[in-house]
Design an enzyme around this catalytic site. Structure first.
Site, mmCIF file in Angstrom:
data_model
loop_
_atom_site.group_PDB
_atom_site.id
_atom_site.type_symbol
_atom_site.label_atom_id
_atom_site.label_comp_id
_atom_site.label_asym_id
_atom_site.label_seq_id
_atom_site.Cartn_x
_atom_site.Cartn_y
_atom_site.Cartn_z
ATOM 1 N N ILE A 89 6.720 1.064 -8.916
ATOM 2 C CA ILE A 89 5.852 2.245 -7.990
ATOM 3 C C ILE A 89 6.243 2.008 -6.687
ATOM 4 C CG2 ILE A 89 3.514 2.998 -7.589
ATOM 5 C CD1 ILE A 89 2.574 1.695 -9.947
ATOM 6 N N HIS A 90 7.174 2.763 -6.179
ATOM 7 C CA HIS A 90 7.565 3.001 -4.827
ATOM 8 C C HIS A 90 6.811 4.291 -3.991
ATOM 9 C CE1 HIS A 90 11.718 0.659 -4.608
ATOM 10 N NE2 HIS A 90 10.636 -0.048 -4.612
ATOM 11 N N ALA A 91 7.281 4.165 -2.896
ATOM 12 C CA ALA A 91 6.473 5.012 -1.793
ATOM 13 C C ALA A 91 6.156 6.626 -2.578
ATOM 14 C CB ALA A 91 7.007 5.412 -0.770
ATOM 15 N N ALA A 95 4.071 6.320 -5.742
ATOM 16 C CA ALA A 95 2.646 6.150 -5.381
ATOM 17 C C ALA A 95 1.915 7.332 -4.916
ATOM 18 C CB ALA A 95 2.679 4.933 -4.334
#
Lengths: 570, 85
Positions: free
Chosen positions: B14-16, B19
């Site tokens: 769950i990267h930027a 997210a």
């Protein structure tokens, strides 16, 4: 939206850095090392990028609600600026890289962040500038303490948005560094917004003291094809605007004040690189044919659907090895038929009619996929892996075959089976394909039985390739495993490097044998291992009659150039 | 309260950007939506909170939903995870 672009652009003329004359005594040669982000060479004058000097000061305020209102106004202003930056970034570096500014905007919309700042204003009666700066620092510390390198790098993003807010609160304009001529930008660190605001036409290279190869500045440099170094051991105070620097992204070095001969050498390399890039660009869209008209198929190796972008960018003529493992790894249960079907179909669609050769599951005890129930083995390379698992656990294999046959209906898909050593294995696969075909037929599901081939990556398969050829549609030689099995050398063992010869005559003879046996039965033969991308062997492979080379996307155009310069018939 | 478990298959975790999408999705519902990873649990409507979990590929998380539209929220979130993560 476009009216917001104006202040951003105009701000260049308000820059704080000017190009100054360099005093002669400072001019000694200096070398610096950094981590290279983009491979390229350049030479030009240095511009030292200075951050805005003013520190945010803590001030006591009397009316917190008015201060909060000010904060909310600055917030709206910042969001509009980020929209404008996003638009600029989209046109310059593409949507994927521009997405960082969307993330910045979301950070500003983060309720925890806003609440923390507002609380601070209310409880401590401090100015909004100070509150957002402190809140930004706190959140940024949270990110920099995380274990994940990518998340660590996000600390810079929080600081970037917080200082934007603070700037807007005190009515400061955003500023860029003014550059009279194309320059090498040297900075302590560059935030994504600073990077995008620089005039792209005037940037020769980025060099930063801090920053990671994961930072968005690094990513943007890569997208913009600009040589860049991060974590460079340069001392900013030794630099002056106008000093000449050579930035070498291949070596990861910056040479300051180079002497005449170093300059001449660098200039020669820059010219060579430019010629190479131009030549390669020129080869895009051209056929991979020898000078005497013999066609070679030049395909790409990929590991997941996301890589297809590179495949198209480098003008590969198809996908010669699509490793299906990405669907199976890092999860708790096997991927469903539906999930696989969608992934394969998507790949075929994206390749728009070009061939996509999908290799069936190729994992063993060395890879983590608990649901397969693989036990630890003394020697996984010679163990229970690849087609052996598939034939022993037919449920898993049948699910994949069903997905492949269904996807083949929608595009130019071929199936390739790994680790084959015998004709009986091929017979068993054929029987399973027939079962799956009948099932699909009975269920009235659309399918197509596509072209099917096998990997030749065991000495056994090489030796019986004359018997295997009539049973399949093509051969693809997996040179990595073939070399390891033939030379009895484990590639992971560095002690054996002295004994390892990737060009060993046994391997070349084997490839020749496989090509001859394939052709005798009218089947095409390709190479999809590392050796296929070995530019020193391309000519020899072409002359041997190898029909297809499947290589990393970045190697496609280089090999095309060699193929076009080769004569097929001696 | 309703909940479900999900194992992240996106190789970057769950990267930027994901997210951000997750937060957007969670804000669509009236229910309170929380994400639980190990001992920690955060509100799914906070971008930095979600990022602070540092959820990687292969990790299993629990999504807890509580509120008047929880039926819809669970279905929506489940679909979101399957599609994007």
């Amino acid at each position: 939206m476009s009216r917001w672009l104006l202040p951003v652009w105009n701000s260049f003329s308000n820059g704080i850095c000017r190009i100054e004359r360099v005093s002669q005594k400072e001019k000694k040669v200096q070398y610096f090392k950094g981590k290279s982000v983009y491979k390229g060479v350049t030479m030009g004058p240095v511009v030292v990028y200075k951050k805005q000097g003013e520190q945010v000061k803590r001030k006591a305020i009397e009316n917190p609600e008015a201060e909060i209102l000010r904060l909310r106004q600055a917030l709206e202003m910042s969001k509009l600026q980020l929209d404008a930056l996003y638009e600029k970034a989209v046109t310059e570096v593409g949507e994927a890289s521009a997405a960082i500014f969307e993330v910045h905007k979301m950070m500003l919309e983060d309720e925890d962040y806003l609440e923390a700042a507002i609380n601070m204003i209310r409880t401590e009666c401090v100015n909004a500038e100070y509150a957002v700066t402190m809140t930004g620092n706190n959140f940024s510390q949270m990110f920099s303490s995380m274990a994940d390198e990518y998340m660590k790098a996000r600390a810079a993003d929080v600081i970037d948005v917080s200082s934007r807010l603070a700037r807007n609160l005190c009515g400061q304009r955003e500023q860029g560094t003014f550059m009279e001529r194309p320059s090498v930008i040297v900075a302590d660190d560059l935030s994504p917004s600073e990077t995008v605001q620089l005039d792209k036409k005037k940037i020769l290279a980025f060099v930063t003291v801090h920053g990671s190869t994961n930072s968005h500045t690094a990513i943007l440099a890569r997208m913009m094809n600009i040589p860049a170094l991060v974590s460079t051991d340069v001392q900013m105070e030794q630099l002056q605007d106008g000093m000449i620097a050579i930035v070498d992204g291949f070596e990861g070095t910056m040479i300051l004040n180079p002497d005449a001969s170093t300059c001449a050498k660098a200039q020669k390399r820059i010219r060579e690189e430019e010629e190479k890039v131009a030549l390669l660009q020129e080869l895009k869209g051209k056929d991979s044919v020898t000078s005497d008209g013999h066609k070679v198929m030049l395909y790409a190796n990929i590991g997941n659907v996301g890589d297809i972008g590179y495949v198209l960018e480098n003008d590969a003529e198809g996908i010669g090895l699509f490793r299906s493992e990405f669907l199976y790894l890092g999860r708790e249960d096997a991927p469903s038929e539906e999930e696989q079907f969608e992934a394969y179909k998507q790949a075929a669609r994206m390749m728009a009619g070009k061939k996509v050769i999908i290799r069936t599951l190729d994992i063993g005890a060395d890879k983590q996929a608990d649901y397969l129930g693989l036990q630890q083995e003394e020697n996984p390379a010679l163990g229970y892996r690849a087609i052996r698992i598939c034939l022993k656990q037919p449920d898993i294999f049948k699910t994949q075959l069903r997905a492949l046959l269904r996807a083949a209906f929608y595009g130019n898909i071929s199936i390739m089976y790994p680790m084959i050593i015998s004709t009986s294995e091929v017979q068993r696969i054929q029987a399973m394909i027939e079962d799956v075909r009948q099932e699909l037929e009975e269920q009235g599901i659309q399918y197509k039985v596509p072209e099917q081939g096998i990997m030749i990556e065991t000495p056994a398969a090489v030796m019986i390739s004359d018997k295997l050829a009539p049973m399949v549609d093509f051969f693809s030689i997996g040179t990595n495993d073939l070399t390891q099995y033939t030379l009895a050398i484990d590639r992971q063992n560095a002690k054996l490097d002295d004994f390892y010869d990737p060009h060993h005559e046994s391997i070349l003879r084997m490839i020749r044998m496989v090509v001859e046996n394939g052709h005798r039965h009218g089947k095409w033969v390709g190479i999809c291992g590392e050796l296929g991308a070995d530019a020193g062997l391309t000519e020899e492979f072409v002359r041997m009659g190898v029909d297809e080379l499947s290589v990393a996307p970045s190697m496609i155009l280089k090999l095309r150039k060699i193929i076009r310069e080769t004569r097929f018939k001696a | 309260m309703k909940s479900f478990r999900y194992t992240i298959t996106d190789k970057t975790g769950i990267h930027a950007r994901p997210a951000g999408l997750l937060v957007k999705e969670a804000r669509k519902y009236k229910s309170r939506i929380r994400i639980k990873s190990g001992e920690k649990s955060v509100e799914a409507t906070g971008l930095m909170a979600v990022m602070s979990l540092g959820i990687a590929c292969g990790q299993t998380i629990e999504i807890l939903v509580e509120g008047e539209d929880e039926q819809m929220a669970v279905a929506g979130m489940e679909q979101f995870f399957k599609r994007n993560l």
